[in-house]
Design an enzyme around this catalytic site. Structure first.
Site, PDB file in Angstrom:
ATOM      1  CD  GLN A  55      -2.551   1.226   2.690  1.00 45.43           C
ATOM      2  OE1 GLN A  55      -2.133   0.581   3.653  1.00 45.43           O
ATOM      3  NE2 GLN A  55      -3.663   1.924   2.741  1.00 45.43           N
ATOM      4  N   GLY A  56       0.672   2.133  -0.960  1.00 44.74           N
ATOM      5  CA  GLY A  56       1.434   3.369  -1.047  1.00 44.74           C
ATOM      6  C   GLY A  56       0.591   4.580  -0.713  1.00 44.74           C
ATOM      7  CB  SER A 102       2.306   7.001   4.944  1.00 46.50           C
ATOM      8  OG  SER A 102       1.211   6.643   5.746  1.00 46.50           O
ATOM      9  CB  SER A 149       3.839  -2.843   5.707  1.00 45.34           C
ATOM     10  OG  SER A 149       3.762  -1.971   6.801  1.00 45.34           O
ATOM     11  CD  GLU A 168     -16.749  -8.050   3.924  1.00 42.74           C
ATOM     12  OE1 GLU A 168     -15.905  -8.938   4.121  1.00 42.74           O
ATOM     13  OE2 GLU A 168     -17.724  -8.187   3.175  1.00 42.74           O
ATOM     14  CD  GLU A 209      -2.073  11.755  19.716  1.00 42.24           C
ATOM     15  OE1 GLU A 209      -1.409  11.600  20.747  1.00 42.24           O
ATOM     16  OE2 GLU A 209      -1.998  10.984  18.733  1.00 42.24           O
TER      17      GLU A 209
END
Length: 406
Positions: free
Chosen positions: A129-130, A132, A164, A247, A386
């Site tokens: 997953q790209g 951040s 990751s 889900e 936060e």
């Protein structure tokens, strides 16, 4: 709340248990009983067994390699796998199956489904997953990676961080700004990009735990076909929102199992260290047990809504905030009880790099210290504590919205 399962579901549970007895070694003691290399080999083998019966992708239609299970059947499957100490996914499958696979199943074109979904099940395509970036973590809409169309291809320039499993992936789904003149949340597109090409550099990040699961990914003219877009150009924020709302039934079912097993290991650690009679330790153990029970009921509440087909709402923020803060406090107590032994950890390190160590893992100082270091990051990734508190304050309590910078 009626917590009883209907008879046909209990029959399915017996089917799962028969499968586990048939497939697992006779001396099976859980993934936590294996060393890192053996656990990796077992997980790769176990993935093929799950895929063979459709249980790797239990909710998917059979035509795409799934089992077509009902939601309640999926919950029972997750419960039984967790209790047996076997993984529900293989390497990269959090991103391949749970994220992009489910997203394409819901929002992909028919061509995308027929091309990518079978390759995800077979393991030919492994995803990361790209999202951040160095200056766009919790504020994802501030991303700077850009993509432009050139001769029927998207050309990508930019950088992602904390990616990751990027070293073991051969595809990445990423967000890039494709319309620099659009508003902050507009003009973003989700692209599907092959990793095996010039113009992509993966640089591992050496973590304090000793591992390097996180990575930086640099794009310097990397390319992908024009049709490798999810939902459509400029619809990246919609795609990302849909992805985050996928889900959560398996986590609601398994989180209470894993975190209660961790509390039980914590109690055993206190007994082994001769601290079970200490008033301070007993008070914190009681708090840990109480939190684990509250988590179980939170999970049941989430499952109730999920089984009704309700969209994930504020309960997702409640759950993320609760388990991450609980996990940090629980592992902090473990490290405190270890004392000086925590400074020079010994024994088997955690194999799981997400939430708890395996329930069957040995109660070693290396297991607890490694899990503690990961637990600290749990209050940061997937939305910081936060951010979750702000969401709950505004969406649930109706407090004034936080002032945003112009």
């Amino acid at each position: 709340m009626n917590l009883d399962y209907p008879p046909e579901i209990e029959a399915f549970r017996n089917e799962i248990r028969a499968f586990l007895r048939r497939e697992l070694p006779g001396d099976w003691a859980g993934l936590g009983s294996l060393d890192e290399e053996a656990a990796r080999e077992f997980t790769a083998w176990w993935r093929t067994r799950m895929a063979s019966v459709g249980w790797l992708t239990p909710s998917w239609p059979k035509e795409y390699g799934g089992a077509g299970l009902t939601r309640l059947q999926q919950v029972v499957l997750a419960e039984e796998f967790a209790r047996a100490g076997v993984p529900v996914r293989g390497a990269n499958d959090v991103f391949s199956v749970k994220m992009i696979g489910n997203l394409l199943l819901a929002h992909g074109t028919e061509e995308q489904k027929r091309h990518f979904l079978p390759r995800i099940v077979s393991g030919d395509d492994r995803w990361c997953q790209g999202f951040s970036e160095p200056d766009a973590g919790s504020d994802l809409a501030a991303l700077r990676t850009r993509a432009r169309l050139v001769d029927g291809e998207w050309v990508i320039e930019g950088q992602k961080i904390w990616t990751s499993d990027a070293r073991t992936a051969n595809w990445i789904f990423l967000l890039a700004r494709t319309d620099p003149d659009a508003g902050k949340h507009a003009g973003i597109t989700m692209l599907l990009l092959p990793m095996d090409q010039p113009g992509i550099t993966v640089r591992p990040i050496h973590m304090i735990t000793g591992g390097s699961n996180f990575n930086e990914v640099f794009f310097d003219g990397a390319r992908t076909a024009e049709h490798n877009v999810v939902i459509g150009p400029g619809q990246g924020w919609t795609a990302a929102t849909a992805l985050l709302g996928l889900e959560r039934g398996d986590e609601a079912a398994t989180n209470p199992i894993f975190f209660r097993a961790e509390v039980d290991r914590l109690i055993a650690l206190a007994q082994d260290r001769g601290l079970a009679g200490d008033e301070y330790v007993r008070d914190r153990l009681a708090r840990a047990v109480t939190r684990a029970e509250i988590m179980r009921y939170l999970g049941l509440r989430t499952l109730t809504g999920w089984l009704k087909g309700e969209a994930s709402g504020s309960d997702a923020s409640v759950s993320k905030l609760y388990w991450s803060e609980h996990h940090r406090e629980t592992t902090d107590l473990a490290v405190s009880m270890l004392g000086a032994d925590a400074l020079a950890p010994t024994g088997r390190r955690p194999i799981r790099h997400y939430r708890t160590d395996d329930p069957d893992a040995p109660n070693s100082s290396a297991s607890w210290v490694g899990t503690w270091l990961t637990a600290i990051s749990g209050t940061i990734y997937a939305g910081t504590s936060e951010v979750q508190r702000n969401i709950l304050a505004e969406a649930v309590l109706g407090l004034p919205r936080e002032r945003r910078a112009p």
